[in-house]
Design an enzyme around this catalytic site. Sequence first.
Site, PDB file in Angstrom:
ATOM      1  N   HIS A   1      33.297  34.071  30.276  1.00 18.89           N
ATOM      2  CA  HIS A   1      34.231  35.171  30.479  1.00 18.89           C
ATOM      3  C   HIS A   1      35.619  34.628  30.758  1.00 18.89           C
ATOM      4  O   HIS A   1      35.781  33.667  31.495  1.00 18.89           O
ATOM      5  CB  HIS A   1      33.776  36.049  31.643  1.00 18.89           C
TER       6      HIS A   1
ATOM      7  N   ASP B   1      32.840  49.596  37.246  1.00 15.86           N
ATOM      8  CA  ASP B   1      33.917  48.815  36.639  1.00 15.86           C
ATOM      9  C   ASP B   1      34.511  49.537  35.451  1.00 15.86           C
ATOM     10  O   ASP B   1      35.717  49.494  35.223  1.00 15.86           O
ATOM     11  CB  ASP B   1      33.442  47.422  36.218  1.00 15.86           C
TER      12      ASP B   1
ATOM     13  N   ARG C   1      42.768  51.132  36.376  1.00 18.76           N
ATOM     14  CA  ARG C   1      43.674  50.029  36.726  1.00 18.76           C
ATOM     15  C   ARG C   1      44.619  49.709  35.577  1.00 18.76           C
ATOM     16  O   ARG C   1      45.791  49.408  35.780  1.00 18.76           O
ATOM     17  CB  ARG C   1      42.871  48.781  37.107  1.00 18.76           C
TER      18      ARG C   1
ATOM     19  N   SER D   1      35.592  42.728  39.481  1.00 24.67           N
ATOM     20  CA  SER D   1      35.430  43.299  38.144  1.00 24.67           C
ATOM     21  C   SER D   1      34.652  42.341  37.249  1.00 24.67           C
ATOM     22  O   SER D   1      33.672  42.721  36.600  1.00 24.67           O
ATOM     23  CB  SER D   1      36.816  43.584  37.550  1.00 24.67           C
TER      24      SER D   1
ATOM     25  N   LYS E   1      30.168  42.488  36.520  1.00 24.39           N
ATOM     26  CA  LYS E   1      29.671  42.596  35.137  1.00 24.39           C
ATOM     27  C   LYS E   1      28.827  41.390  34.753  1.00 24.39           C
ATOM     28  O   LYS E   1      27.767  41.524  34.121  1.00 24.39           O
ATOM     29  CB  LYS E   1      30.847  42.713  34.161  1.00 24.39           C
TER      30      LYS E   1
HETATM   31  N1  URA Z   1      38.949  40.864  33.189  1.00 27.18           N
HETATM   32  C1  URA Z   1      38.059  41.705  33.761  1.00 27.18           C
HETATM   33  O1  URA Z   1      36.937  41.832  33.316  1.00 27.18           O
HETATM   34  N2  URA Z   1      38.451  42.403  34.821  1.00 27.18           N
HETATM   35  C2  URA Z   1      39.667  42.307  35.359  1.00 27.18           C
HETATM   36  O2  URA Z   1      39.938  42.964  36.325  1.00 27.18           O
HETATM   37  C3  URA Z   1      40.593  41.431  34.764  1.00 27.18           C
HETATM   38  C4  URA Z   1      40.198  40.707  33.681  1.00 27.18           C
END
Ligand code: URA
Length: 438
Positions: free
Chosen positions: A82, A161, A168, A183, A187
């Site tokens: 990620h 999220d 956001r 966040s 996930k």
């Molecule tokens: N990537 C994400 O998944 N969440 C965030 O808040 C910022 C970048």
Amino acid sequence: MRMVDLIEKKVNCEELSSGEIHFIVDGFVNGEIPDYQMSALLMAIVLNDMNEREAADLTLSMMRSGDTVDLSDLPGVKVDKHSSGGVGDTTTLVVAPLVAACGGTVAKMSGRGLAFSGGTIDKLESIPGVNIAQPIERFKEIVRKTGVCVIGQTGNLVPADKKMYALRDVTGTVQSVPLIAASIMSKKLAAGADAIVLDVKVGSGAFMKTVDDAKRLAELMVKMGKLLKREVVAVVTDMNQPLGLSVGNALEFREAVQLLAGKVPEGDALYEVCMLLGTQMLLLSNLAESDEQARSMLKRAVDSGAGLDKLRAMIHELGGDESLLTLAGMDSLCAVKRLVPVLAKEGGFVIGMQAELIGRAAQVLGAGRATKEDAIDPAVGLVMHKRVGDRIEQNEAICTLYVNDETNLDDAIQTMLEAVEIGKRPETITPMVYAVVR
Ligand code: URA
Ligand code: CA
């Protein structure tokens, strides 16, 4: 408990308890807490921060807001990656298939663009036919069959999220270490991988503007991984200019295909960050014993075309037209009404870039969203012709804009001129990798 009191607590820099954080996440997901109150709280968090305990509680409450995925019936170490979000950051489309081509099992859920940053899901959807909303069973079937699958977050995975991210994105509340950590990790933890490689971006095109903040984010996320017994490695990499040369959805997909087709040289920033991430993924998967071995495996997967074959197989399984994944096919997806070069006003050296502005220039052309409901034009965006340190002549093209809707064309040109700083002497170039946190 009343939400307004909790907002005031955060406004006064007080700590929120586990119970309070759970109340907030729960209430927001089931609709009892309206967007405006959640926006206010998010803004208070952006301004007044959260401590580690609050961030961990937020992560866990968010993770438990929906389903979690069990990948244990798939063979081998399930590895995920990620990025914290950047500009021209096309690593997933390169690394996921490469790692699969080296024998890895890559099961990944990706997000959409956020603020000025692009999202892998939006990029995948630039291929006609691709359906990123696959049921979990089908997701696992694709992983079993091809070794790699990247889809969107499914229906009920971390709904907290999903709702917070969208809010956001349009309320100026992205930039917060605990909010980003929660966040990402909610996930990643819910998606069930055994091992996770995190790419924390730092610089003018990242949410983290300083190396200290980026390291704090990296360390916080590695800690949260440990809490739930996952193997997590975080790398902190440079985002003071777009990582790849392309910014825009089909344009970035094209660059990923070019890389997998062997058309991007070693030493190129996108290539090198892909090698770094792939190396960490192969090490965590126990498929390589050293950095050198991992790199040569990945390089072989580029040279043999095995990585590109994996990407084609995945696109086919997602319902997309994999025959477009050729150099010519990708060019056809990037066809637009006008190509507009942005010319340098003066000669000299490129001494810096405000990558966030470059992301915004692509967005105003239609590559990203300004409101939650906006549609994206996959073909538009821009391709850079210069990197920091390069020499540039007066009236030489800094980049080429890919334009369909000209409404914001002047805005995009002005934004690009502002984004690329030209000076008389070359600056020392910032490093590509700042830290590896285990
Ligand atoms: N990537 C994400 O998944 N969440 C965030 O808040 C910022 C970048
Ligand atoms: Ca728009």
